[in-house]
Motif scaffolding. Structure first.
Motif, mmCIF file in Angstrom:
data_model
loop_
_atom_site.group_PDB
_atom_site.id
_atom_site.type_symbol
_atom_site.label_atom_id
_atom_site.label_comp_id
_atom_site.label_asym_id
_atom_site.label_seq_id
_atom_site.Cartn_x
_atom_site.Cartn_y
_atom_site.Cartn_z
ATOM 1 N N PHE A 142 -5.548 10.997 2.327
ATOM 2 C CA PHE A 142 -4.836 9.747 2.604
ATOM 3 C C PHE A 142 -5.549 8.884 3.639
ATOM 4 O O PHE A 142 -5.438 7.656 3.605
ATOM 5 C CB PHE A 142 -3.372 10.023 2.955
ATOM 6 N N THR A 143 -6.319 9.512 4.538
ATOM 7 C CA THR A 143 -7.090 8.682 5.478
ATOM 8 C C THR A 143 -8.184 7.943 4.700
ATOM 9 O O THR A 143 -8.389 6.736 4.889
ATOM 10 C CB THR A 143 -7.693 9.536 6.614
ATOM 11 N N ALA A 144 -8.871 8.663 3.802
ATOM 12 C CA ALA A 144 -9.924 8.014 3.004
ATOM 13 C C ALA A 144 -9.324 6.885 2.167
ATOM 14 O O ALA A 144 -9.888 5.790 2.073
ATOM 15 C CB ALA A 144 -10.602 9.042 2.102
ATOM 16 N N PHE A 145 -8.163 7.137 1.582
ATOM 17 C CA PHE A 145 -7.487 6.103 0.779
ATOM 18 C C PHE A 145 -7.271 4.835 1.614
ATOM 19 O O PHE A 145 -7.597 3.722 1.194
ATOM 20 C CB PHE A 145 -6.157 6.678 0.257
ATOM 21 N N GLN A 146 -6.748 5.038 2.829
ATOM 22 C CA GLN A 146 -6.440 3.871 3.667
ATOM 23 C C GLN A 146 -7.708 3.125 4.077
ATOM 24 O O GLN A 146 -7.734 1.894 4.115
ATOM 25 C CB GLN A 146 -5.660 4.318 4.904
ATOM 26 N N ILE A 147 -8.771 3.880 4.367
ATOM 27 C CA ILE A 147 -10.035 3.228 4.742
ATOM 28 C C ILE A 147 -10.539 2.366 3.575
ATOM 29 O O ILE A 147 -10.930 1.225 3.747
ATOM 30 C CB ILE A 147 -11.089 4.288 5.142
ATOM 31 N N CYS A 148 -10.472 2.943 2.360
ATOM 32 C CA CYS A 148 -10.935 2.181 1.181
ATOM 33 C C CYS A 148 -10.116 0.897 1.022
ATOM 34 O O CYS A 148 -10.662 -0.172 0.736
ATOM 35 C CB CYS A 148 -10.803 3.010 -0.090
ATOM 36 N N VAL A 149 -8.801 1.019 1.216
ATOM 37 C CA VAL A 149 -7.940 -0.157 1.029
ATOM 38 C C VAL A 149 -8.330 -1.251 2.026
ATOM 39 O O VAL A 149 -8.516 -2.416 1.654
ATOM 40 C CB VAL A 149 -6.441 0.219 1.199
ATOM 41 N N LYS A 167 -1.684 16.411 -8.804
ATOM 42 C CA LYS A 167 -0.474 16.200 -8.003
ATOM 43 C C LYS A 167 -0.706 15.083 -6.984
ATOM 44 O O LYS A 167 -1.850 14.784 -6.633
ATOM 45 C CB LYS A 167 -0.131 17.483 -7.228
ATOM 46 N N ILE A 168 0.403 14.521 -6.508
ATOM 47 C CA ILE A 168 0.296 13.459 -5.503
ATOM 48 C C ILE A 168 0.045 14.079 -4.129
ATOM 49 O O ILE A 168 -0.860 13.670 -3.400
ATOM 50 C CB ILE A 168 1.603 12.624 -5.460
ATOM 51 N N TYR A 169 0.870 15.073 -3.786
ATOM 52 C CA TYR A 169 0.788 15.705 -2.463
ATOM 53 C C TYR A 169 0.636 17.223 -2.614
ATOM 54 O O TYR A 169 0.788 17.763 -3.695
ATOM 55 C CB TYR A 169 2.082 15.483 -1.674
ATOM 56 N N VAL A 222 0.869 -1.189 0.000
ATOM 57 C CA VAL A 222 0.000 0.000 0.000
ATOM 58 C C VAL A 222 0.898 1.230 0.000
ATOM 59 O O VAL A 222 1.746 1.389 0.890
ATOM 60 C CB VAL A 222 -0.909 0.023 1.245
ATOM 61 N N SER A 223 0.728 2.085 -1.012
ATOM 62 C CA SER A 223 1.663 3.203 -1.158
ATOM 63 C C SER A 223 0.990 4.381 -1.857
ATOM 64 O O SER A 223 0.033 4.209 -2.621
ATOM 65 C CB SER A 223 2.852 2.720 -2.005
ATOM 66 N N ALA A 224 1.523 5.573 -1.616
ATOM 67 C CA ALA A 224 1.017 6.763 -2.308
ATOM 68 C C ALA A 224 1.668 6.929 -3.678
ATOM 69 O O ALA A 224 1.172 7.668 -4.522
ATOM 70 C CB ALA A 224 1.282 8.007 -1.465
ATOM 71 N N GLU A 225 2.822 6.270 -3.884
ATOM 72 C CA GLU A 225 3.546 6.410 -5.149
ATOM 73 C C GLU A 225 3.914 5.043 -5.702
ATOM 74 O O GLU A 225 4.122 4.092 -4.940
ATOM 75 C CB GLU A 225 4.872 7.171 -4.938
ATOM 76 N N CYS A 226 4.053 4.961 -7.012
ATOM 77 C CA CYS A 226 4.538 3.745 -7.652
ATOM 78 C C CYS A 226 4.952 4.125 -9.079
ATOM 79 O O CYS A 226 4.111 4.573 -9.868
ATOM 80 C CB CYS A 226 3.429 2.691 -7.669
ATOM 81 N N TYR A 227 6.227 3.975 -9.382
ATOM 82 C CA TYR A 227 6.713 4.289 -10.725
ATOM 83 C C TYR A 227 6.255 3.196 -11.686
ATOM 84 O O TYR A 227 6.319 2.021 -11.333
ATOM 85 C CB TYR A 227 8.250 4.382 -10.729
ATOM 86 N N PRO A 228 5.806 3.453 -12.879
ATOM 87 C CA PRO A 228 5.721 4.751 -13.556
ATOM 88 C C PRO A 228 4.341 5.421 -13.438
ATOM 89 O O PRO A 228 4.059 6.354 -14.177
ATOM 90 C CB PRO A 228 5.994 4.374 -15.011
ATOM 91 N N TYR A 246 -4.693 8.897 -9.109
ATOM 92 C CA TYR A 246 -4.507 10.317 -9.439
ATOM 93 C C TYR A 246 -4.814 10.491 -10.917
ATOM 94 O O TYR A 246 -4.894 9.516 -11.668
ATOM 95 C CB TYR A 246 -3.059 10.747 -9.180
ATOM 96 N N LYS A 247 -4.891 11.747 -11.334
ATOM 97 C CA LYS A 247 -5.088 12.023 -12.769
ATOM 98 C C LYS A 247 -3.726 12.004 -13.422
ATOM 99 O O LYS A 247 -3.044 13.033 -13.477
ATOM 100 C CB LYS A 247 -5.672 13.423 -12.920
ATOM 101 N N THR A 248 -3.266 10.856 -13.878
ATOM 102 C CA THR A 248 -1.929 10.794 -14.474
ATOM 103 C C THR A 248 -2.028 10.297 -15.910
ATOM 104 O O THR A 248 -3.056 9.728 -16.309
ATOM 105 C CB THR A 248 -1.014 9.820 -13.707
#
Ligand code: ADP
Length: 470
Positions: A109-116, A98-100, A6-12, A44-46
């Protein structure tokens, strides 16, 4: 073994720094080692989102305090990354450019973690390990242990990896109702120095904690942005596992971002061709050593030392070297580096911004990479640099200490200095200029570095041993 990262970032998909690189590579190599590793991150919108195909795997309805919302989990259909990638879509909250850097990051990020955790609760089976990364996922070990609605997940071991302890995600107690109803006797497991501290909570509640180098773990016991006593207290469950690098992405003989490929045997010529492009693009002198900096322009990276160290070098050593900076960050540092362009013209240039392909060209074309970091949990730049035959000039700290040996020491190949201070940086620059003049020595150092093994295989083995111990 099945692991969900579980992470906020992941390349690419989305990357702001080393966290993205690691989460984009570690699961791939864990899969190659015969395990099942998956990644879940915010949607995110990437560009990656629009350029790939997705299937919906779950739809849920949950709450952040009094706010009830629907969320969707989508999965990348073609497995292009070498592992299953899942994105959490919460309309309006996570799907941003943007990510942050938003005021409502705590809510996001709290909502993200709850969903996970909600989603994992809905699986028909249980993963063997939940592996969370940095503070953005730091509340999950607490939720799994102490939130009433997740009690059936209590026995799943959790591992927290700290890529950077400077950022901790502090929240006021007014936000405590965001976390699904929990055993109020456990308030202390969320708290550090009067506020909710997701990183501290992760350290307290995860079954095991890892940092991305041994030296960084040691340093956290005396400098951890306020968490020193916690790291001292919890040292029994903490260990350091050095990051690897993705040797498929970062390989000068195949790198898709550069035109002139090379290996250890033809590094001189290959690097020179890439340097030529850099020097032509940035109006630099190809006959002088090219010293580059790539990274966030923040205090942690010692970026604020650069303008004066560069000015002092021109003044004291002479205009016998070139500098090229790639980065973005604090506006004061950005503008100081911009202003230096006038004085440094012909020997200095800077690209203020984020540019993945330019970073690859710099690793390939520069002679030296300067890293005057005050804090460096692991540091990837020095490992990429070495793989590209570019000599790292590093401050003796964290992962830099664990990966670079000074060329003056037995078996060494880099330049090390002790203090994040202008004088030490300038002296390292002088040593780089001297090394550049000694072409035989430089060749020997380059060859040695390029043959070093920083691949993920060793680190993956350590992570798997850790999981097995749980
Ligand atoms: P951190 O995660 O603390 O920023 P790391 O050394 O672990 O530092 O990782 C930095 C990663 O980010 C490297 O892949 C580096 O090349 C990349 N990077 C940093 N800044 C930039 C930039 N401005 N443009 C392109 N890549 C960058």
């Amino acid at each position: 073994m099945e692991v969900i990262h579980v992470s906020a970032e992941c390349y690419p998909v989305a990357k702001a720094g080393g966290l993205g690189d690691v989460v984009g590579a570690l699961p791939k190599y864990q899969n190659q080692a015969g395990h099942i590793a998956k990644v879940v991150m915010p949607m995110y919108k990437t560009k990656f989102l629009t350029n790939h195909e997705w299937e919906v795997v779950h739809k849920g309805y949950t709450n952040l305090g009094n706010w009830w919302f629907t969320y969707t989990i989508i999965k990348e259909s073609k497995n292009v990354l070498g592992f299953d990638l899942y994105l959490v879509d919460v309309n309006g909250l996570l799907d941003r450019e943007k990510i942050y850097g938003y005021d409502d990051d705590p809510e996001r990020f709290t909502a993200f973690q709850i969903c996970v955790v909600d989603w994992i609760s809905a699986w028909e089976h249980r993963p063997d390990i939940i592996h969370v990364h940095d503070y953005h996922a730091g509340l999950i070990p607490f939720m799994v242990k102490y939130c009433y609605r997740y009690q059936h997940l209590q026995n799943i071991p959790t591992v927290l990896t700290i890529h950077n302890a400077q950022y901790q995600g502090w929240m006021g107690w007014d936000k405590s109702s965001f976390i699904p109803a929990w055993d109020s006797w456990k308030q202390g497991m969320l708290e550090w120095k009067g506020s909710i501290n997701p990183l501290a909570s992760g350290v307290k509640c995860a079954w095991k904690v890892t940092t991305v180098s041994w030296s960084y773990l040691d340093e956290l016991r005396s400098a951890a942005n306020g968490l020193e006593a916690l790291f001292e207290y919890e040292k029994g469950k903490c260990s350091g596992i050095l990051n690897g690098i993705d040797t498929h992405v970062w390989d000068p003989s195949t790198d898709t971002y550069i035109e002139n490929h090379y290996g250890a045997d033809d590094a001189e010529e290959g690097k020179m061709k890439n340097k030529k492009i850099l020097c032509a693009t940035f109006d630099l002198d190809i006959n002088k050593p090219l010293i580059a900096f790539i990274g966030r322009l923040v205090g942690e990276k010692g970026a604020d030392l650069l303008p004066q160290a560069i000015g002092d070098s021109f003044h004291h050593i002479g205009r016998t070297m070139n500098f090229l900076i790639l980065g973005s960050g604090f506006p004061e540092v950005e503008s100081a580096l911009e202003s230096l362009k006038v004085y440094g013209q012909g020997d200095y240039n800077a690209y203020i911004g984020y540019n993945e392909s330019l970073s690859h060209l710099i690793y390939a074309g520069a002679d030296f990479i300067l890293m005057p970091s005050r804090v460096e949990p692991c540091g990837l730049n020095q490992m990429y640099a070495m793989r590209y035959g570019t000599v790292p000039m590093v401050r003796n700290t964290g992962g830099l200490r664990d990966t670079v040996i000074d060329y003056g020491d037995e078996g060494g190949y880099g330049i090390r200095f002790n203090y994040a201070a202008v004088g030490d940086v300038t002296q390292a620059i002088w040593r780089a200029v001297e090394l550049y003049k000694d072409t035989e020595k430089l060749k020997e150092v380059r060859e040695k570095m390029m043959r070093l093994d920083f691949s993920w295989e060793t680190s993956v083995g350590h992570y798997i041993d850790l999981y097995k111990s749980l």
